[in-house]
Design a protein around this motif. Structure first.
Motif, PDB file in Angstrom:
ATOM      1  N   GLY A   9       0.815  -1.221   0.000  1.00  0.00           N
ATOM      2  CA  GLY A   9       0.000   0.000   0.000  1.00  0.00           C
ATOM      3  C   GLY A   9       0.836   1.253   0.000  1.00  0.00           C
ATOM      4  N   ALA A  10       0.179   2.370   0.173  1.00  0.00           N
ATOM      5  CA  ALA A  10       0.862   3.665   0.146  1.00  0.00           C
ATOM      6  C   ALA A  10       0.065   4.665   0.970  1.00  0.00           C
ATOM      7  CB  ALA A  10       0.950   4.156  -1.300  1.00  0.00           C
ATOM      8  N   PHE A  11       0.745   5.675   1.459  1.00  0.00           N
ATOM      9  CA  PHE A  11       0.036   6.813   2.049  1.00  0.00           C
ATOM     10  C   PHE A  11      -0.254   7.770   0.901  1.00  0.00           C
ATOM     11  CE2 PHE A  11       2.314   5.260   5.793  1.00  0.00           C
ATOM     12  CZ  PHE A  11       1.338   5.347   6.772  1.00  0.00           C
ATOM     13  N   HIS A  12      -1.502   8.033   0.644  1.00  0.00           N
ATOM     14  CA  HIS A  12      -1.877   8.944  -0.449  1.00  0.00           C
ATOM     15  C   HIS A  12      -3.182   9.615  -0.022  1.00  0.00           C
ATOM     16  CE1 HIS A  12      -1.976  10.505  -4.505  1.00  0.00           C
ATOM     17  NE2 HIS A  12      -3.107   9.879  -4.818  1.00  0.00           N
ATOM     18  N   GLN A  13      -3.087  10.882   0.359  1.00  0.00           N
ATOM     19  CA  GLN A  13      -4.275  11.554   0.891  1.00  0.00           C
ATOM     20  C   GLN A  13      -5.297  11.815  -0.212  1.00  0.00           C
ATOM     21  OE1 GLN A  13      -4.720  12.029   4.134  1.00  0.00           O
ATOM     22  NE2 GLN A  13      -2.642  11.432   4.709  1.00  0.00           N
ATOM     23  N   PRO A  14      -6.585  11.662   0.097  1.00  0.00           N
ATOM     24  CA  PRO A  14      -7.607  12.011  -0.905  1.00  0.00           C
ATOM     25  C   PRO A  14      -7.665  13.527  -1.106  1.00  0.00           C
ATOM     26  CG  PRO A  14      -8.634  11.481   1.202  1.00  0.00           C
ATOM     27  CD  PRO A  14      -7.168  11.216   1.378  1.00  0.00           C
ATOM     28  N   SER A  15      -8.379  13.950  -2.144  1.00  0.00           N
ATOM     29  CA  SER A  15      -8.548  15.389  -2.371  1.00  0.00           C
ATOM     30  C   SER A  15      -9.824  15.890  -1.730  1.00  0.00           C
ATOM     31  CB  SER A  15      -8.611  15.683  -3.871  1.00  0.00           C
ATOM     32  OG  SER A  15      -7.448  15.212  -4.471  1.00  0.00           O
ATOM     33  N   LEU A  16     -10.728  14.968  -1.457  1.00  0.00           N
ATOM     34  CA  LEU A  16     -12.027  15.315  -0.891  1.00  0.00           C
ATOM     35  C   LEU A  16     -12.668  14.020  -0.382  1.00  0.00           C
ATOM     36  CD1 LEU A  16     -14.394  17.512  -0.726  1.00  0.00           C
ATOM     37  CD2 LEU A  16     -15.114  16.649  -2.969  1.00  0.00           C
ATOM     38  N   VAL A  17     -13.398  14.125   0.746  1.00  0.00           N
ATOM     39  CA  VAL A  17     -14.145  12.963   1.242  1.00  0.00           C
ATOM     40  C   VAL A  17     -15.596  13.406   1.428  1.00  0.00           C
ATOM     41  CG1 VAL A  17     -14.332  11.188   3.051  1.00  0.00           C
ATOM     42  CG2 VAL A  17     -12.078  12.153   2.499  1.00  0.00           C
ATOM     43  N   VAL A  18     -16.531  12.632   0.877  1.00  0.00           N
ATOM     44  CA  VAL A  18     -17.950  12.994   0.948  1.00  0.00           C
ATOM     45  C   VAL A  18     -18.688  11.886   1.710  1.00  0.00           C
ATOM     46  CG1 VAL A  18     -20.015  13.550  -0.406  1.00  0.00           C
ATOM     47  CG2 VAL A  18     -17.750  14.175  -1.293  1.00  0.00           C
ATOM     48  N   CYS A  19     -19.064  12.172   2.964  1.00  0.00           N
ATOM     49  CA  CYS A  19     -19.747  11.161   3.793  1.00  0.00           C
ATOM     50  C   CYS A  19     -21.239  11.448   3.819  1.00  0.00           C
ATOM     51  CB  CYS A  19     -19.231  11.205   5.237  1.00  0.00           C
ATOM     52  SG  CYS A  19     -17.498  10.843   5.413  1.00  0.00           S
ATOM     53  N   ASP A  20     -22.000  10.591   3.162  1.00  0.00           N
ATOM     54  CA  ASP A  20     -23.446  10.760   3.140  1.00  0.00           C
ATOM     55  C   ASP A  20     -24.061   9.863   4.224  1.00  0.00           C
ATOM     56  OD1 ASP A  20     -26.138  10.880   2.641  1.00  0.00           O
ATOM     57  OD2 ASP A  20     -25.934  10.713   0.450  1.00  0.00           O
ATOM     58  N   ILE A  21     -24.585  10.484   5.263  1.00  0.00           N
ATOM     59  CA  ILE A  21     -25.135   9.727   6.394  1.00  0.00           C
ATOM     60  C   ILE A  21     -26.352   8.908   5.965  1.00  0.00           C
ATOM     61  CG2 ILE A  21     -26.178   9.965   8.710  1.00  0.00           C
ATOM     62  CD1 ILE A  21     -23.143  10.490   8.623  1.00  0.00           C
ATOM     63  N   GLU A  22     -27.091   9.414   4.990  1.00  0.00           N
ATOM     64  CA  GLU A  22     -28.268   8.678   4.504  1.00  0.00           C
ATOM     65  C   GLU A  22     -27.887   7.298   3.963  1.00  0.00           C
ATOM     66  OE1 GLU A  22     -31.161  12.124   3.136  1.00  0.00           O
ATOM     67  OE2 GLU A  22     -30.956  10.553   1.597  1.00  0.00           O
ATOM     68  N   ALA A  23     -26.661   7.200   3.431  1.00  0.00           N
ATOM     69  CA  ALA A  23     -26.208   5.916   2.853  1.00  0.00           C
ATOM     70  C   ALA A  23     -26.173   4.834   3.916  1.00  0.00           C
ATOM     71  CB  ALA A  23     -24.822   6.077   2.232  1.00  0.00           C
ATOM     72  N   LEU A  24     -26.024   5.224   5.175  1.00  0.00           N
ATOM     73  CA  LEU A  24     -25.893   4.223   6.242  1.00  0.00           C
ATOM     74  C   LEU A  24     -27.211   3.494   6.479  1.00  0.00           C
ATOM     75  CD1 LEU A  24     -23.640   6.268   8.701  1.00  0.00           C
ATOM     76  CD2 LEU A  24     -22.978   4.869   6.741  1.00  0.00           C
ATOM     77  N   SER A  25     -28.314   4.093   6.011  1.00  0.00           N
ATOM     78  CA  SER A  25     -29.613   3.456   6.243  1.00  0.00           C
ATOM     79  C   SER A  25     -29.834   2.259   5.316  1.00  0.00           C
ATOM     80  CB  SER A  25     -30.739   4.478   6.070  1.00  0.00           C
ATOM     81  OG  SER A  25     -30.722   4.927   4.742  1.00  0.00           O
TER      82      SER A  25
END
Ligand code: GLY
Length: 347
Positions: free
Chosen positions: A155-171
């Protein structure tokens, strides 16, 4: 919507809110010019979100292409990785383009690792759809694939450019996947008082819980991006957890194995006089609001076999292993324990 900014070697925002997946294209326009977007996802996630994500990207001016693989840890291997690299090359993605990981931890890890190596590294966006991916694996830039010898060994350390967490997806998650995420959540509750207190709050809500876990992880990653020090704290419960996962042939999920690992660590804290048995019982009651799995009696393996397996852990350094120990709420530390003393530490 909450915005949490991570200031690591690269700065990026983590958005936490509801209904974000359907408008992901519009969200991307805040940060990226029109370009190609390679959506990497699995067959199960694709069925739920594939169409709306592709549509949202196209409507926002992106040239979206999709790569699908079969859901599950077994897909996080070198063959899928090569297929993704070929997919990116055949679709002529350049360094100005984006990889978008849509799914849980497996998707995020392999898509992130693909982005970290394709053309020596291109941007990627994480759209995590499970609790585990939202609170842990999509944040902090750890990317990897598995080898036959073990998980996440390349693997590698590679930071994302953006993270989008949609809480609705958890349902849309199954009980099993929720349980998996909440096992990892119990780890954050032991590491951070704010997470622990939120579990006790009668107004508990998942959006706040996810945000608090991310805020804790953000601070850790900002202080130690490449895990030479305090980032190891995030391995609380994991050294035992990884051994349990491996002994089970990966039939026990990561979060469940970590939750069992947490119980071994808490019990050892009682044994070593760091917390009282009374504290132990109270902590277990609080964590049981999240998951009933913080319980070593659920472990089908003997501690001797677990310790033997721990010897092969990535965190081994010579004849010692770094173990995260629990000294009280929000007070964990990394202890180097000699392999020959490991069994005695728990037994
Ligand atoms: N999952 C532990 C870390 O990101 O460091």
């Amino acid at each position: 919507m909450r915005v949490i900014t991570v200031n690591a070697s690269k700065s990026y925002d983590i958005l936490v809110g509801s209904g974000l997946i359907d408008i992901v294209g519009g969200i991307l326009t805040q940060s990226f010019e029109p370009c190609k977007v390679a959506v990497i996802t699995d067959d199960i996630v694709d069925e739920i979100y594939g169409e709306s994500v592709m549509q949202s990207l196209e409507e926002s001016g992106y040239d979206a292409r999709k790569f699908l693989f079969k859901n599950g840890e077994k897909s996080k291997n070198i063959n899928t990785y090569i297929d993704i690299q070929n997919f990116l090359a055949k679709n002529e993605l350049t360094r100005k383009d984006i990889v978008l990981a849509l799914g849980g931890g497996v998707v995020g890890d392999i898509a992130g690792f693909s982005a970290s190596t394709y053309l020596r590294g291109i941007n990627y966006v994480q759209v995590p759809t499970t609790i585990l991916a939202q609170i842990d694996s999509s944040v902090g830039g750890k990317t990897a694939i598995d080898l036959e010898c073990g998980k996440n060994l390349v693997g590698a350390f590679h930071q994302p450019s953006l993270v989008v967490c949609d809480i609705e997806a958890l349902s849309t998650l199954t009980d099993e996947v929720i349980e998996d995420g909440l096992g990892e959540g119990a780890k954050y509750a032991l590491l951070d008082k704010r997470v622990f207190m939120h579990i006790l709050n009668k107004n508990f809500d998942l959006e706040t819980f996810v945000s608090l876990c991310i805020e804790y992880k953000k601070q850790i990653v900002e202080g130690d991006e490449f895990e030479s020090g305090n980032r190891k704290l995030l391995n609380l419960g994991h050294t035992i957890g990884h051994a349990i996962e491996k002994l089970s042939g990966y039939t026990i999920s990561h979060g469940k194995a970590v939750a069992i690992g947490l119980d071994y660590i808490l019990s050892a804290s009682v044994k070593h006089g760091k917390i009282t048995s009374d504290d132990y019982e109270k902590i277990k009651v609080v964590l049981s609001h999240l998951t009933k799995n913080v319980d070593k009696s659920l472990c089908p393996f003997d501690i001797k076999d677990i310790v033997e397996c721990m010897v092969y852990d990535k965190k081994r350094e010579g004849d010692s292993i770094s173990l995260v120990v629990y000294n009280g709420l929000g007070n964990c530390e990394i202890e180097s324990i000699k392999l020959c003393d490991l069994l005695g530490y728990f037994q």
